[in-house]
Design an enzyme around this catalytic site. Structure first.
Site, PDB file in Angstrom:
ATOM      1  N   HIS A   1       0.857  -1.200   0.000  1.00  0.00           N
ATOM      2  CA  HIS A   1       0.000   0.000   0.000  1.00  0.00           C
ATOM      3  C   HIS A   1       0.886   1.241   0.000  1.00  0.00           C
ATOM      4  O   HIS A   1       1.944   1.244   0.623  1.00  0.00           O
ATOM      5  CB  HIS A   1      -0.900   0.026   1.251  1.00  0.00           C
ATOM      6  CG  HIS A   1      -2.062   0.944   1.101  1.00  0.00           C
ATOM      7  ND1 HIS A   1      -1.972   2.292   1.354  1.00  0.00           N
ATOM      8  CD2 HIS A   1      -3.329   0.722   0.689  1.00  0.00           C
ATOM      9  CE1 HIS A   1      -3.149   2.857   1.121  1.00  0.00           C
ATOM     10  NE2 HIS A   1      -3.987   1.929   0.706  1.00  0.00           N
TER      11      HIS A   1
ATOM     12  N   ASP B   1      -7.995  -5.200  -0.041  1.00  0.00           N
ATOM     13  CA  ASP B   1      -8.473  -6.092  -1.116  1.00  0.00           C
ATOM     14  C   ASP B   1      -8.147  -7.555  -0.875  1.00  0.00           C
ATOM     15  O   ASP B   1      -8.631  -8.416  -1.619  1.00  0.00           O
ATOM     16  CB  ASP B   1      -7.857  -5.638  -2.446  1.00  0.00           C
ATOM     17  CG  ASP B   1      -8.392  -4.275  -2.846  1.00  0.00           C
ATOM     18  OD1 ASP B   1      -7.592  -3.330  -2.935  1.00  0.00           O
ATOM     19  OD2 ASP B   1      -9.613  -4.141  -3.007  1.00  0.00           O
TER      20      ASP B   1
HETATM   21  C1  SDX Z   1      -6.244   0.043  -2.953  1.00  0.00           C
HETATM   22  O1  SDX Z   1      -4.391   4.515  -2.119  1.00  0.00           O
HETATM   23  C2  SDX Z   1      -5.335   3.928  -1.501  1.00  0.00           C
HETATM   24  O2  SDX Z   1      -5.741   4.353  -0.407  1.00  0.00           O
HETATM   25  C3  SDX Z   1      -5.945   2.729  -2.208  1.00  0.00           C
HETATM   26  C4  SDX Z   1      -6.969   1.909  -1.428  1.00  0.00           C
HETATM   27  C5  SDX Z   1      -8.219   2.702  -1.176  1.00  0.00           C
HETATM   28  O3  SDX Z   1      -8.935   2.342  -0.221  1.00  0.00           O
HETATM   29  O4  SDX Z   1      -8.542   3.616  -1.989  1.00  0.00           O
HETATM   30  O5  SDX Z   1      -6.412   1.485  -0.198  1.00  0.00           O
HETATM   31  C6  SDX Z   1      -7.391   0.666  -2.236  1.00  0.00           C
HETATM   32  O6  SDX Z   1      -5.996   0.377  -4.096  1.00  0.00           O
HETATM   33  C7  SDX Z   1      -5.378  -0.935  -2.213  1.00  0.00           C
HETATM   34  C8  SDX Z   1      -4.161  -1.431  -3.064  1.00  0.00           C
HETATM   35  C9  SDX Z   1      -4.679  -2.540  -3.984  1.00  0.00           C
HETATM   36  N1  SDX Z   1      -3.619  -2.954  -4.946  1.00  0.00           N
HETATM   37  C10 SDX Z   1      -2.987  -4.138  -4.810  1.00  0.00           C
HETATM   38  O7  SDX Z   1      -3.161  -4.945  -3.891  1.00  0.00           O
HETATM   39  C11 SDX Z   1      -2.039  -4.446  -5.973  1.00  0.00           C
HETATM   40  C12 SDX Z   1      -0.718  -4.995  -5.422  1.00  0.00           C
HETATM   41  N2  SDX Z   1      -0.003  -3.913  -4.751  1.00  0.00           N
HETATM   42  C13 SDX Z   1       0.960  -3.127  -5.465  1.00  0.00           C
HETATM   43  O8  SDX Z   1       0.753  -3.001  -6.822  1.00  0.00           O
HETATM   44  C14 SDX Z   1       1.454  -1.904  -4.713  1.00  0.00           C
HETATM   45  O9  SDX Z   1       1.748  -2.323  -3.453  1.00  0.00           O
HETATM   46  C15 SDX Z   1       0.573  -0.675  -4.652  1.00  0.00           C
HETATM   47  C16 SDX Z   1       0.118  -0.237  -6.009  1.00  0.00           C
HETATM   48  C17 SDX Z   1      -0.612  -0.930  -3.807  1.00  0.00           C
HETATM   49  C18 SDX Z   1       1.409   0.429  -4.003  1.00  0.00           C
HETATM   50  O10 SDX Z   1       2.414   0.741  -4.888  1.00  0.00           O
HETATM   51  P1  SDX Z   1       3.553   1.810  -4.522  1.00  0.00           P
HETATM   52  O11 SDX Z   1       3.245   2.545  -3.267  1.00  0.00           O
HETATM   53  O12 SDX Z   1       3.836   2.612  -5.757  1.00  0.00           O
HETATM   54  O13 SDX Z   1       4.755   0.908  -4.148  1.00  0.00           O
HETATM   55  P2  SDX Z   1       5.833   0.386  -5.193  1.00  0.00           P
HETATM   56  O14 SDX Z   1       5.157  -0.204  -6.384  1.00  0.00           O
HETATM   57  O15 SDX Z   1       6.844   1.470  -5.402  1.00  0.00           O
HETATM   58  O16 SDX Z   1       6.479  -0.812  -4.357  1.00  0.00           O
HETATM   59  C19 SDX Z   1       7.558  -0.584  -3.463  1.00  0.00           C
HETATM   60  C20 SDX Z   1       8.380  -1.878  -3.534  1.00  0.00           C
HETATM   61  C21 SDX Z   1       8.800  -2.228  -4.956  1.00  0.00           C
HETATM   62  O17 SDX Z   1       9.957  -3.035  -4.848  1.00  0.00           O
HETATM   63  P3  SDX Z   1      11.435  -2.284  -5.050  1.00  0.00           P
HETATM   64  O18 SDX Z   1      11.363  -1.537  -6.373  1.00  0.00           O
HETATM   65  O19 SDX Z   1      11.573  -1.344  -3.863  1.00  0.00           O
HETATM   66  O20 SDX Z   1      12.428  -3.411  -5.052  1.00  0.00           O
HETATM   67  O21 SDX Z   1       7.557  -2.987  -3.086  1.00  0.00           O
HETATM   68  C22 SDX Z   1       7.368  -3.886  -4.159  1.00  0.00           C
HETATM   69  C23 SDX Z   1       7.699  -3.139  -5.432  1.00  0.00           C
HETATM   70  O22 SDX Z   1       8.136  -4.042  -6.461  1.00  0.00           O
HETATM   71  N3  SDX Z   1       5.955  -4.287  -4.121  1.00  0.00           N
HETATM   72  C24 SDX Z   1       5.518  -5.521  -4.292  1.00  0.00           C
HETATM   73  C25 SDX Z   1       4.126  -5.453  -4.104  1.00  0.00           C
HETATM   74  N4  SDX Z   1       3.771  -4.190  -3.850  1.00  0.00           N
HETATM   75  C26 SDX Z   1       4.920  -3.472  -3.856  1.00  0.00           C
HETATM   76  N5  SDX Z   1       6.156  -6.671  -4.586  1.00  0.00           N
HETATM   77  C27 SDX Z   1       5.379  -7.778  -4.696  1.00  0.00           C
HETATM   78  N6  SDX Z   1       4.041  -7.789  -4.514  1.00  0.00           N
HETATM   79  C28 SDX Z   1       3.371  -6.643  -4.234  1.00  0.00           C
HETATM   80  N7  SDX Z   1       2.054  -6.651  -4.078  1.00  0.00           N
END
Ligand code: SDX
Length: 434
Positions: A309, A369
């Site tokens: 998140h 989710d």
């Molecule tokens: C919602 O914003 C809100 O408030 C949203 C929400 C709401 O109520 O409105 O809470 C609802 O959208 C919840 C999120 C639902 N999405 C998912 O579950 C999809 C999976 N999650 C990711 O795609 C990600 O965690 C996000 C999109 C939720 C957040 O992305 P960020 O903040 O841009 O974080 P990032 O992509 O920069 O990740 C940081 C690191 C990265 O690794 P490094 O580059 O540092 O090596 O964490 C890793 C990412 O690759 N990472 C994950 C991961 N999520 C982040 N690795 C594996 N699996 C994951 N799910």
């Protein structure tokens, strides 16, 4: 002027500027860069808005480190355990919990707007039966602009509030009808003797040919889903509604833009993606570690859906509530055994990931989710309707933020700048000279 400032020294030009430090009621302070470009000609750069506050807001507070979520100061756990979705809608829109009389009046206002203009039915028949219900939602909600002209004075506070009521009231009907249309089942009209959640389940599952009684346990489970999804400060879809609304477009078009943004699997589309991932794990015959390793593999686009998140660097408080709810209703599900397997996989996957250095170091925890889809499945709601449920719940948050923004006389059109990396000036060349 704030009594504290931050000094920015541009070592390239030697320029120095004092910028006010802004203090919210709670949460991170901010450096006010409003006049930075005008005074220095330099922009700030923050793709994805990782370090940017876009507005002041009184509505919802998140503490990502502590895993706290409060609507107008009330903790989500207490609202979900003791409150109703109608109370939450009143609270988010008005800033205070309603007393009994206010709640009755508000619920009555909502109930009297649940019907749709009869002609709106025709929009559905323009979609293929196998259209994703979110496509239908984007289209039908945007099309409300063509029907409710009298709600278009966005600068009139009373008009805006009435529009908020109208949208909250009609979303369940629009959502349920997208399901009915996709399944070739006749539309069920709202039954205004029923509560908000019951009415939705009635419109989803009742048939004109037989008696249907809403299961009170499923209705309560839906209330908890609606309450926990109602608002979440400046998430992608709410920011989309604010940005669209800042052009002074009508609210139906702005909310339709929010629905489109929510659809993405990185945002509200994750609930559907989580269940598809759990089913893939169930059917693959591979160990969980295979999927956890795949999620860690940078060369692989696969992510653990429902994990991570932007704000929460702790367990999402909503995920805790929904995990408990899962256990409460899973055995009542018509397909309990099939869904129980998915819950077991989810719990095991959470356990493996939360002990893995990759997830620990990046503070990746289950988010809202991760468990919500299993609950919706248990209620008999199909996967392609999961994000529709999220949109129905979040409509109150979107309209509350839109209403707050349009009521602020300092609101101006949102128009970010860029860092240009394209070609510099060059003259046109005639085609036979190229
Ligand atoms: C919602 O914003 C809100 O408030 C949203 C929400 C709401 O109520 O409105 O809470 C609802 O959208 C919840 C999120 C639902 N999405 C998912 O579950 C999809 C999976 N999650 C990711 O795609 C990600 O965690 C996000 C999109 C939720 C957040 O992305 P960020 O903040 O841009 O974080 P990032 O992509 O920069 O990740 C940081 C690191 C990265 O690794 P490094 O580059 O540092 O090596 O964490 C890793 C990412 O690759 N990472 C994950 C991961 N999520 C982040 N690795 C594996 N699996 C994951 N799910």
């Amino acid at each position: 002027m704030s009594k504290y400032t931050a000094t920015l020294i541009d070592n390239e030009t030697g320029e120095k500027i004092e910028l006010d430090i802004l203090h919210p009621t709670q949460g991170p302070r901010a450096i006010d860069v409003t006049r930075l470009y005008r005074q220095t000609g330099i922009l700030t750069y923050d793709p994805g808005f990782m370090s940017t506050a876009s507005c002041w807001s009184d509505i919802t507070y998140l503490d990502g480190e502590e895993g706290l979520l409060e609507y107008r100061g009330y903790p989500i756990q207490e609202l979900a355990e003791q409150g109703s979705y109608m109370e939450t809608c009143y609270l988010l829109l008005n800033g205070e919990l309603p007393n009994a009389e206010q709640l009755e009046e508000f619920s009555g206002q909502i109930v009297h707007h649940t019907m749709l203009h009869e002609q709106i039915k025709r929009f559905y028949s323009g979609f293929r039966r196998d259209a994703h219900p979110m496509a239908t939602m984007v289209g039908v909600v945007g099309a409300l602009s063509a029907f409710y002209h009298e709600y278009m004075d966005i600068h009139d506070e009373k008009n805006r509030y009435e529009t908020a009521i109208l949208l909250i009231a009609k979303m369940p009907t629009i959502a349920a009808w997208s399901y009915r249309y996709a399944n070739g089942v006749p539309f069920m009209y709202p039954d205004n003797k029923l509560g908000y959640a019951e009415n939705f389940l009635h419109m989803m599952f009742a048939l004109p040919s037989e008696e249907y009684t809403v299961d009170p346990l499923m209705a309560r489970a839906l209330e908890v889903i609606l309450i926990t999804h109602a608002d979440h400060e400046q998430n992608a879809s709410t920011s989309t509604v604010r940005l669209a609304g800042s052009s002074e477009v009508n609210p139906f078009a702005a909310i339709s833009a929010g629905i489109a943004s929510l659809w993405g699997p990185a945002h509200g589309g994750a609930n559907e993606a989580v269940v598809r991932m759990l089913m893939e794990i169930r059917d693959s015959g591979k160990p969980l570690e295979y999927f956890v390793d795949k999620a860690k593999d940078k060369s692989n686009k696969f992510r653990l859906m429902g994990f991570g998140h932007r704000v929460y660097k702790n367990y999402d408080p909503r995920a805790k509530i929904l995990r408990e709810l899962c256990h409460k209703i899973i055995d009542k599900s018509p397909l309990a055994s099939e869904h129980k397997v998915l819950l077991d996989i989810a719990m095991e996957l959470e356990g493996v990931a939360l002990e893995d250095e990759y997830f620990i170091s990046r503070k990746l925890y289950p988010n809202v989710d991760f468990y919500s889809g299993i609950i919706l499945l248990s209620m008999g709601i199909p996967m392609n309707m999961f994000t529709v449920m999220f949109a129905m719940a979040r409509t109150v948050g979107w309209v509350a933020h839109w209403h707050e923004m349009m009521g602020d006389d300092k609101t101006r059109i949102a128009r970010p700048r860029q860092l240009y990396t394209g070609k510099t000036h060059r003259d046109y060349v005639l085609v036979d000279m190229r």
